[in-house]
Design an enzyme around this catalytic site. Sequence first.
Site, PDB file in Angstrom:
ATOM      1  N   ASP A  62      -7.012   2.876  -3.326  1.00 32.99           N
ATOM      2  CA  ASP A  62      -7.768   2.914  -2.066  1.00 32.99           C
ATOM      3  C   ASP A  62      -8.016   4.370  -1.722  1.00 32.99           C
ATOM      4  O   ASP A  62      -7.082   5.132  -1.477  1.00 32.99           O
ATOM      5  CB  ASP A  62      -6.992   2.217  -0.943  1.00 32.99           C
ATOM      6  CG  ASP A  62      -7.809   2.091   0.343  1.00 32.99           C
ATOM      7  OD1 ASP A  62      -8.971   2.570   0.379  1.00 32.99           O
ATOM      8  OD2 ASP A  62      -7.285   1.512   1.321  1.00 32.99           O
ATOM      9  N   GLY A  78      -4.495  -4.756   5.566  1.00 32.00           N
ATOM     10  CA  GLY A  78      -3.412  -4.560   6.520  1.00 32.00           C
ATOM     11  C   GLY A  78      -3.636  -3.288   7.304  1.00 32.00           C
ATOM     12  O   GLY A  78      -4.286  -2.355   6.813  1.00 32.00           O
ATOM     13  N   LYS A  90      -0.803  -0.858  -4.564  1.00 33.51           N
ATOM     14  CA  LYS A  90      -2.055  -0.138  -4.249  1.00 33.51           C
ATOM     15  C   LYS A  90      -1.696   1.298  -3.960  1.00 33.51           C
ATOM     16  O   LYS A  90      -0.874   1.579  -3.088  1.00 33.51           O
ATOM     17  CB  LYS A  90      -2.716  -0.808  -3.042  1.00 33.51           C
ATOM     18  CG  LYS A  90      -3.648   0.052  -2.206  1.00 33.51           C
ATOM     19  CD  LYS A  90      -4.417  -0.815  -1.211  1.00 33.51           C
ATOM     20  CE  LYS A  90      -4.692  -0.084   0.087  1.00 33.51           C
ATOM     21  NZ  LYS A  90      -5.404  -0.932   1.086  1.00 33.51           N
ATOM     22  N   SER A 142       0.857  -1.177   0.000  1.00 30.94           N
ATOM     23  CA  SER A 142       0.000   0.000   0.000  1.00 30.94           C
ATOM     24  C   SER A 142       0.900   1.235   0.000  1.00 30.94           C
ATOM     25  O   SER A 142       1.735   1.389   0.890  1.00 30.94           O
ATOM     26  CB  SER A 142      -0.888  -0.025   1.248  1.00 30.94           C
ATOM     27  OG  SER A 142      -1.677   1.132   1.332  1.00 30.94           O
ATOM     28  N   GLU A 148     -10.854   0.524  -3.985  1.00 32.44           N
ATOM     29  CA  GLU A 148     -11.240   0.185  -2.618  1.00 32.44           C
ATOM     30  C   GLU A 148     -11.924   1.377  -1.948  1.00 32.44           C
ATOM     31  O   GLU A 148     -11.383   2.491  -1.956  1.00 32.44           O
ATOM     32  CB  GLU A 148      -9.972  -0.222  -1.859  1.00 32.44           C
ATOM     33  CG  GLU A 148     -10.187  -0.666  -0.418  1.00 32.44           C
ATOM     34  CD  GLU A 148      -8.860  -1.068   0.242  1.00 32.44           C
ATOM     35  OE1 GLU A 148      -7.841  -1.184  -0.466  1.00 32.44           O
ATOM     36  OE2 GLU A 148      -8.856  -1.249   1.470  1.00 32.44           O
ATOM     37  N   LYS A 195     -10.300  -7.652   6.986  1.00 32.10           N
ATOM     38  CA  LYS A 195      -9.407  -7.299   8.094  1.00 32.10           C
ATOM     39  C   LYS A 195     -10.042  -7.826   9.375  1.00 32.10           C
ATOM     40  O   LYS A 195     -11.109  -7.338   9.766  1.00 32.10           O
ATOM     41  CB  LYS A 195      -9.278  -5.771   8.221  1.00 32.10           C
ATOM     42  CG  LYS A 195      -8.518  -5.083   7.102  1.00 32.10           C
ATOM     43  CD  LYS A 195      -8.556  -3.577   7.299  1.00 32.10           C
ATOM     44  CE  LYS A 195      -7.804  -2.855   6.196  1.00 32.10           C
ATOM     45  NZ  LYS A 195      -8.065  -1.396   6.226  1.00 32.10           N
ATOM     46  N   ASP A 240     -13.984  -1.920   2.076  1.00 33.24           N
ATOM     47  CA  ASP A 240     -13.145  -2.113   3.257  1.00 33.24           C
ATOM     48  C   ASP A 240     -13.949  -1.623   4.471  1.00 33.24           C
ATOM     49  O   ASP A 240     -14.617  -2.411   5.141  1.00 33.24           O
ATOM     50  CB  ASP A 240     -11.813  -1.353   3.064  1.00 33.24           C
ATOM     51  CG  ASP A 240     -10.912  -1.329   4.287  1.00 33.24           C
ATOM     52  OD1 ASP A 240     -11.281  -1.906   5.319  1.00 33.24           O
ATOM     53  OD2 ASP A 240      -9.820  -0.717   4.231  1.00 33.24           O
ATOM     54  N   LYS A 256      -2.847   4.893  -2.635  1.00 30.71           N
ATOM     55  CA  LYS A 256      -3.831   5.672  -1.895  1.00 30.71           C
ATOM     56  C   LYS A 256      -4.172   6.882  -2.762  1.00 30.71           C
ATOM     57  O   LYS A 256      -3.255   7.552  -3.281  1.00 30.71           O
ATOM     58  CB  LYS A 256      -3.239   6.135  -0.567  1.00 30.71           C
ATOM     59  CG  LYS A 256      -3.004   5.004   0.423  1.00 30.71           C
ATOM     60  CD  LYS A 256      -4.311   4.441   0.934  1.00 30.71           C
ATOM     61  CE  LYS A 256      -4.082   3.500   2.109  1.00 30.71           C
ATOM     62  NZ  LYS A 256      -5.353   2.971   2.650  1.00 30.71           N
TER      63      LYS A 256
HETATM   64  C1  NPQ Z   1      -6.590   0.580   4.536  1.00 29.14           C
HETATM   65  N1  NPQ Z   1      -4.305   0.188   5.461  1.00 29.14           N
HETATM   66  O1  NPQ Z   1      -6.572  -0.393   3.824  1.00 29.14           O
HETATM   67  C2  NPQ Z   1      -5.576   0.802   5.664  1.00 29.14           C
HETATM   68  C3  NPQ Z   1      -5.595   2.157   6.141  1.00 29.14           C
HETATM   69  C4  NPQ Z   1      -4.655   2.608   7.184  1.00 29.14           C
HETATM   70  C5  NPQ Z   1      -2.248  -0.650   4.549  1.00 29.14           C
HETATM   71  O2  NPQ Z   1      -3.588   0.871   3.444  1.00 29.14           O
HETATM   72  C6  NPQ Z   1      -1.925   3.620  11.246  1.00 29.14           C
HETATM   73  C7  NPQ Z   1      -2.641   2.477  11.551  1.00 29.14           C
HETATM   74  C8  NPQ Z   1      -2.041   4.201  10.021  1.00 29.14           C
HETATM   75  C9  NPQ Z   1      -3.508   1.938  10.612  1.00 29.14           C
HETATM   76  C10 NPQ Z   1      -3.043   4.243   7.828  1.00 29.14           C
HETATM   77  C11 NPQ Z   1      -3.443   0.220   4.418  1.00 29.14           C
HETATM   78  C12 NPQ Z   1      -2.903   3.655   9.081  1.00 29.14           C
HETATM   79  C13 NPQ Z   1      -3.649   2.525   9.367  1.00 29.14           C
HETATM   80  C14 NPQ Z   1      -3.902   3.700   6.908  1.00 29.14           C
HETATM   81  C15 NPQ Z   1      -4.517   2.009   8.403  1.00 29.14           C
HETATM   82  O3  NPQ Z   1      -7.492   1.374   4.373  1.00 29.14           O
HETATM   83 MG    MG Z   2      -8.583   0.327   2.798  1.00 30.43          MG
END
Ligand code: NPQ
Ligand code: MG
Length: 372
Positions: free
Chosen positions: A192, A294, A165, A137, A217, A266, A242, A167
Amino acid sequence: MTIERFRIHRLNIPLVRPFRTSFGTETLRDVILVEAVSSDGISGWGECVTMSWPGYSYEYGDNAIHVMENHLLPALATVADTDDPYEVRAAMEVVAGNPMAKNAMSTAMLDVWLREQGESLAHYLGAVKDEVDCGVSVGININESVDELLAEVAGYVDEGYRRIKLKIQPGWDVEPLRAVREAWPTIPLQTDANQAYQRSDAQHLASLDQFDLLLHEQPLEQDDWYGHVLMSQACQTPICMDESIHSVMSADSALQFGACSIINIKPGRVGSYLTGKEIHDLCLERGAPVWAGGMLETGVGRAANVALAALPGFTLPGDTSGSSRYYEVDVTEPFVLQDGRLPVPTGPGIGVDPLPDVLREMTVWSTDLTVT
Ligand code: NPQ
Ligand code: MG
């Protein structure tokens, strides 16, 4: 098995680089690990994937610790000696919501139980793979520089990641996607948005179809079910949910309504690995692909996520990145990519343990909770 106590460990771990999403920027991971200890002295571990503030969801570290101490501890005391993980999940139903807190405590108990049986979490959940494909990500570039983004992505591609992926958010979508797609014409690529778009952006998101994406996403707010239906109709690119998916019922509703055709699983968002498995089972039956999300987990949460990702319906690469994606030093032995994949742990329970020295060094606060 009788659980005698829990210990909550709170650690501060710096991220290797700031992680920017549509809801904010993180530079430090406020990690919460839950240790369950049995009367035989066996420890099991679960990771609470909250952030330090309510950004991704309403749950956050201080709130999760409060709920664990004051509400989940007494609920779990009623099942401290059960040998049925589903009874543990049922006992937590007296507490509404708070899935991250629930997942952390129940996974620690499940880990103890599996260690006592000598069974791996992967085997218990029904894993069919001994390694899983890994994606990464990539945050919104902190300086909104496409060149810097390309340099970051190039590093991940060199490390062997099998899917990228990005953001995205309004104003950071067409240019970064075009640049990455031009630089790597065939790499699996997805987005995402973490809820950053509006229904009125449907045609704009449809214009991203040109970049041959695996999925988008969570483009819209988590409660906007009808908006996701409209988005699914407007885009050739499949929509994945998500933040909207909290249970088997919400997964079923999403697929039945046509709000999405792919689901990110998740365990921290749905309350337990058991529910994560049930959502997987439903999606497998419906022919809907799933993949492992994640939450910047340490090795503790990462190990369990990799076990889940080894189930047969996880047909897309997950956000199961190597430890080095986020941390210079992980709490466990680091997870290291081999040819774009991570090995599924085979030891009892989650198959990994926090390294005592690292745990001691990084812990900023801890508390003991006695089960009575
Ligand atoms: C998601 N994760 O899928 C999340 C969002 C996310 C890997 O993109 C600290 C703890 C910062 C959890 C930032 C990924 C974070 C977090 C983003 C989760 O939407
Ligand atoms: Mg997400």
